[in-house]
Design a protein around this motif. Structure first.
Motif, PDB file in Angstrom:
ATOM      1  N   PHE A 291      38.918  37.586  49.072  1.00 52.72           N
ATOM      2  CA  PHE A 291      39.263  39.049  48.470  1.00 52.72           C
ATOM      3  C   PHE A 291      38.205  39.408  47.828  1.00 52.72           C
ATOM      4  O   PHE A 291      37.910  40.648  47.955  1.00 52.72           O
ATOM      5  N   ALA A 292      37.523  38.547  47.330  1.00 55.54           N
ATOM      6  CA  ALA A 292      36.281  39.088  46.487  1.00 55.54           C
ATOM      7  C   ALA A 292      35.170  39.723  47.404  1.00 55.54           C
ATOM      8  O   ALA A 292      34.587  40.440  47.185  1.00 55.54           O
ATOM      9  N   THR A 293      35.105  38.817  48.611  1.00 51.60           N
ATOM     10  CA  THR A 293      34.034  39.214  49.704  1.00 51.60           C
ATOM     11  C   THR A 293      34.762  40.721  50.148  1.00 51.60           C
ATOM     12  O   THR A 293      33.893  41.418  50.300  1.00 51.60           O
ATOM     13  N   PHE A 294      35.797  40.691  50.332  1.00 44.90           N
ATOM     14  CA  PHE A 294      36.550  42.033  51.050  1.00 44.90           C
ATOM     15  C   PHE A 294      36.299  43.319  50.233  1.00 44.90           C
ATOM     16  O   PHE A 294      35.870  44.205  50.612  1.00 44.90           O
ATOM     17  N   GLN A 295      36.295  43.066  48.575  1.00 46.90           N
ATOM     18  CA  GLN A 295      36.068  44.021  47.805  1.00 46.90           C
ATOM     19  C   GLN A 295      34.477  44.260  47.501  1.00 46.90           C
ATOM     20  O   GLN A 295      34.145  45.038  46.777  1.00 46.90           O
ATOM     21  N   GLY A 296      33.671  43.292  47.988  1.00 46.21           N
ATOM     22  CA  GLY A 296      32.333  43.425  47.590  1.00 46.21           C
ATOM     23  C   GLY A 296      32.118  43.002  46.041  1.00 46.21           C
ATOM     24  O   GLY A 296      31.181  43.485  45.662  1.00 46.21           O
ATOM     25  N   ALA A 297      33.007  42.035  45.694  1.00 53.77           N
ATOM     26  CA  ALA A 297      32.528  41.608  44.288  1.00 53.77           C
ATOM     27  C   ALA A 297      32.188  40.123  44.098  1.00 53.77           C
ATOM     28  O   ALA A 297      32.558  39.352  45.076  1.00 53.77           O
ATOM     29  N   ASP A 298      31.587  39.718  43.294  1.00 49.47           N
ATOM     30  CA  ASP A 298      31.166  38.383  42.897  1.00 49.47           C
ATOM     31  C   ASP A 298      32.386  37.504  42.521  1.00 49.47           C
ATOM     32  O   ASP A 298      32.389  36.386  43.220  1.00 49.47           O
ATOM     33  N   HIS A 299      33.173  37.958  41.886  1.00 55.29           N
ATOM     34  CA  HIS A 299      34.348  37.120  41.454  1.00 55.29           C
ATOM     35  C   HIS A 299      35.781  37.622  41.596  1.00 55.29           C
ATOM     36  O   HIS A 299      35.687  39.047  41.408  1.00 55.29           O
ATOM     37  N   CYS A 300      36.708  37.023  41.819  1.00 56.82           N
ATOM     38  CA  CYS A 300      38.295  37.543  42.195  1.00 56.82           C
ATOM     39  C   CYS A 300      38.907  36.586  41.440  1.00 56.82           C
ATOM     40  O   CYS A 300      38.801  35.190  41.478  1.00 56.82           O
ATOM     41  N   ILE A 301      39.808  36.704  40.453  1.00 57.53           N
ATOM     42  CA  ILE A 301      40.955  35.873  39.883  1.00 57.53           C
ATOM     43  C   ILE A 301      42.101  36.461  40.110  1.00 57.53           C
ATOM     44  O   ILE A 301      42.655  37.659  40.090  1.00 57.53           O
ATOM     45  N   GLY A 302      43.033  35.587  40.719  1.00 56.83           N
ATOM     46  CA  GLY A 302      44.386  35.887  41.020  1.00 56.83           C
ATOM     47  C   GLY A 302      45.018  35.938  39.828  1.00 56.83           C
ATOM     48  O   GLY A 302      45.102  35.065  39.201  1.00 56.83           O
ATOM     49  N   VAL A 303      46.088  36.862  39.586  1.00 53.95           N
ATOM     50  CA  VAL A 303      46.967  36.929  38.455  1.00 53.95           C
ATOM     51  C   VAL A 303      48.279  37.162  38.965  1.00 53.95           C
ATOM     52  O   VAL A 303      48.655  37.492  40.298  1.00 53.95           O
ATOM     53  N   GLY A 304      49.136  37.240  37.978  1.00 51.48           N
ATOM     54  CA  GLY A 304      50.782  37.347  38.286  1.00 51.48           C
ATOM     55  C   GLY A 304      51.196  38.635  38.999  1.00 51.48           C
ATOM     56  O   GLY A 304      52.117  38.810  39.909  1.00 51.48           O
ATOM     57  N   ASN A 305      50.755  39.816  38.504  1.00 50.65           N
ATOM     58  CA  ASN A 305      50.793  41.004  39.089  1.00 50.65           C
ATOM     59  C   ASN A 305      49.770  42.132  38.472  1.00 50.65           C
ATOM     60  O   ASN A 305      48.677  41.737  37.992  1.00 50.65           O
ATOM     61  N   GLY A 306      49.943  43.160  38.898  1.00 54.28           N
ATOM     62  CA  GLY A 306      48.726  44.358  38.718  1.00 54.28           C
ATOM     63  C   GLY A 306      48.655  44.759  37.151  1.00 54.28           C
ATOM     64  O   GLY A 306      47.605  45.242  36.748  1.00 54.28           O
ATOM     65  N   THR A 307      49.998  44.815  36.676  1.00 53.46           N
ATOM     66  CA  THR A 307      49.916  45.101  35.252  1.00 53.46           C
ATOM     67  C   THR A 307      49.286  44.093  34.239  1.00 53.46           C
ATOM     68  O   THR A 307      48.510  44.393  33.361  1.00 53.46           O
ATOM     69  N   ASP A 308      49.810  42.745  34.465  1.00 53.80           N
ATOM     70  CA  ASP A 308      49.104  41.713  33.985  1.00 53.80           C
ATOM     71  C   ASP A 308      47.605  41.748  33.970  1.00 53.80           C
ATOM     72  O   ASP A 308      46.811  41.476  33.118  1.00 53.80           O
ATOM     73  N   ALA A 309      46.979  42.098  35.213  1.00 54.31           N
ATOM     74  CA  ALA A 309      45.603  42.111  35.749  1.00 54.31           C
ATOM     75  C   ALA A 309      44.976  43.262  34.600  1.00 54.31           C
ATOM     76  O   ALA A 309      43.854  42.975  34.047  1.00 54.31           O
ATOM     77  N   LEU A 310      45.530  44.145  34.391  1.00 55.59           N
ATOM     78  CA  LEU A 310      45.057  45.280  33.322  1.00 55.59           C
ATOM     79  C   LEU A 310      45.248  44.787  32.187  1.00 55.59           C
ATOM     80  O   LEU A 310      44.075  45.019  31.301  1.00 55.59           O
ATOM     81  N   GLU A 311      46.173  44.342  31.623  1.00 53.81           N
ATOM     82  CA  GLU A 311      46.188  43.563  30.200  1.00 53.81           C
ATOM     83  C   GLU A 311      45.374  42.417  30.021  1.00 53.81           C
ATOM     84  O   GLU A 311      44.537  42.666  29.037  1.00 53.81           O
ATOM     85  N   ILE A 312      45.045  41.700  30.961  1.00 52.92           N
ATOM     86  CA  ILE A 312      44.199  40.416  30.758  1.00 52.92           C
ATOM     87  C   ILE A 312      42.741  41.055  30.662  1.00 52.92           C
ATOM     88  O   ILE A 312      41.957  40.711  29.947  1.00 52.92           O
ATOM     89  N   VAL A 313      42.322  42.063  31.594  1.00 48.48           N
ATOM     90  CA  VAL A 313      41.090  42.659  31.389  1.00 48.48           C
ATOM     91  C   VAL A 313      40.684  43.307  30.238  1.00 48.48           C
ATOM     92  O   VAL A 313      39.838  43.296  29.512  1.00 48.48           O
ATOM     93  N   ILE A 314      41.757  44.101  29.644  1.00 49.91           N
ATOM     94  CA  ILE A 314      41.637  44.661  28.377  1.00 49.91           C
ATOM     95  C   ILE A 314      41.359  43.935  27.368  1.00 49.91           C
ATOM     96  O   ILE A 314      40.570  43.707  26.468  1.00 49.91           O
ATOM     97  N   GLU A 315      42.146  42.565  27.263  1.00 43.18           N
ATOM     98  CA  GLU A 315      42.027  41.834  26.239  1.00 43.18           C
ATOM     99  C   GLU A 315      40.634  41.026  26.490  1.00 43.18           C
ATOM    100  O   GLU A 315      39.737  40.653  25.583  1.00 43.18           O
TER     101      GLU A 315
END
Ligand SMILES: *Cc1c(COP(=O)(O)O)cnc(C)c1O
Length: 371
Positions: A44-68
């Protein structure tokens, strides 16, 4: 009957491959982490052209984790467009910061940078740009403004897997991006799932630790985190679908092009914005008309299922009555909720289905404008 979404049909089309991938997880009994998760994160990192991808529980958690993980000063202001799903703003408050809503553009439905500028203060620390409906925001303009001010830019790409701003995939164009794999998204799991992408190695490390109890190895907890990991089973499901995603997005764009051609010239109907310098992921095909409810009823009677994204501007939701009155009720985007209609969109639609929708919409405006 033309369904808005057909997850059952999609599964049946992928059944042998999908069942094999799920069986592999079952027989390996590796349910958390492991090969399926690692492979998906890499792909998925390759697909989005990003260096890193971290799989998480859902999209809302993704936002919370990023903000933290961004470690903004306590009680910072974070600007969020009013035309989005509540997760975009909820994550700000849940992370101990303050939501400041901004308007959305009545043509693109994306965050309105002119309005964002007027809402920024000394306390503003970040902007969440939502690539809504799969349409990428103008990242050049946003970053040119945000960078000199030291503001962090978070891309909520929950609806925009594979979308491109000037031939670069969204997600890691700002500081960090988040994705949802809610079943109905363009890339959907068989349950809840989400991901974070970034080119910032340190930020990626912090996100991964926050999502996994503040640790790297089993018991080396450096701080208190939380549990929000991507399931191995969901990773296996997503891994199968990822192989098809580009083709599905192309098909969605083909359908959108047919709608655009077939529905031009209806004076009461506003069509979505397509900009040739952006690859739209066409998650939703949203039209707008003052007679939305009657159009929806007319289509429903013809067996055509539509959606509304979103019926209420975030600032007008009961959840935000705590905000100052001038932070609410004053957006052009407040009217979208009564006028927008999402037509059926997805790789499940045949050309005939698309023609049927076009004919039904056209008939509504033709016959209802006579006399
Ligand atoms: C779906 C969605 C989310 C939340 O994702 P979940 O996986 O359902 O938590 C966030 N933002 C937007 C714009 C979404 O459409």
């Amino acid at each position: 009957m033309i369904p808005f979404l057909d997850l059952q049909g999609q599964y049946l089309g992928l059944k042998p491959e999908m069942d094999a991938a799920i069986t592999e997880v079952l027989t390996s009994a590796h349910f958390i982490g492991g090969k399926a998760v690692e492979a998906f994160e890499t792909n998925f990192a390759t697909f989005q052209g990003a260096d890193h991808c971290i799989g998480v529980g859902n999209g809302t958690d993704a936002l919370e984790i990023v903000i933290e993980a961004l470690d903004l000063p306590a009680n910072s202001e974070v600007i969020v467009p009013v035309n989005s799903f509540i997760a975009s703003s909820e994550a700000v408050t849940r992370s101990g910061h303050r939501v400041v809503f901004c308007d959305a553009d009545p043509h693109t439905y994306l965050l309105d940078l002119a309005d964002v500028r007027t809402r920024a203060t000394q306390q503003t620390a970040a902007v969440i740009c939502v690539h809504l409906y799969g349409n990428p925001c103008n990242m050049d303009e946003l970053l040119e403004w945000a960078r000199p001010l030291g503001l962090r830019v978070i891309e909520d790409a929950a609806q925009a897997h594979g979308a491109e701003w000037k031939e670069r995939r969204v997600g890691a164009l700002g500081d960090v991006g988040t994705f949802s794999f809610y079943p109905g998204k363009n890339l959907g799991a068989y349950g809840d799932a989400g991901a974070i992408v970034t080119n910032d190695a340190e930020l990626a490390r912090r996100c991964r630790m926050i999502a996994n109890h503040g640790r790297v190895h089993k018991y080396d907890h450096e701080f208190e985190g939380r549990n929000s990991r991507l399931d191995s089973m969901q990773a296996a499901v997503l891994g199968v679908k990822l192989r098809y995603l580009n083709g599905w997005i192309d098909r969605r764009n083909q359908i959108a092009a047919k709608y655009m051609k077939g529905l031009t010239g209806l004076h009461e109907l506003a069509l979505p914005a397509f900009d040739p310098t952006r690859r739209h992921a066409c998650h939703l095909f949203v039209v707008r008309t003052a007679r939305r409810d009657r159009l929806r009823d007319h289509l429903a009677a013809a067996g055509i299922q539509c959606g509304i994204h979103y019926p209420t501007s975030l600032a007008r939701l009961p959840a935000y009555t705590y905000l100052d009155p001038e932070q609410r009720m004053s957006f052009r985007a407040d009217d979208f909720g009564n006028e927008v209609l999402s037509l059926p969109m997805g790789e499940h639609l045949s050309d005939t289905d698309v023609e049927t929708v076009i004919e039904a919409v056209t008939a509504f405006f033709d016959t209802s404008s006579v006399g």
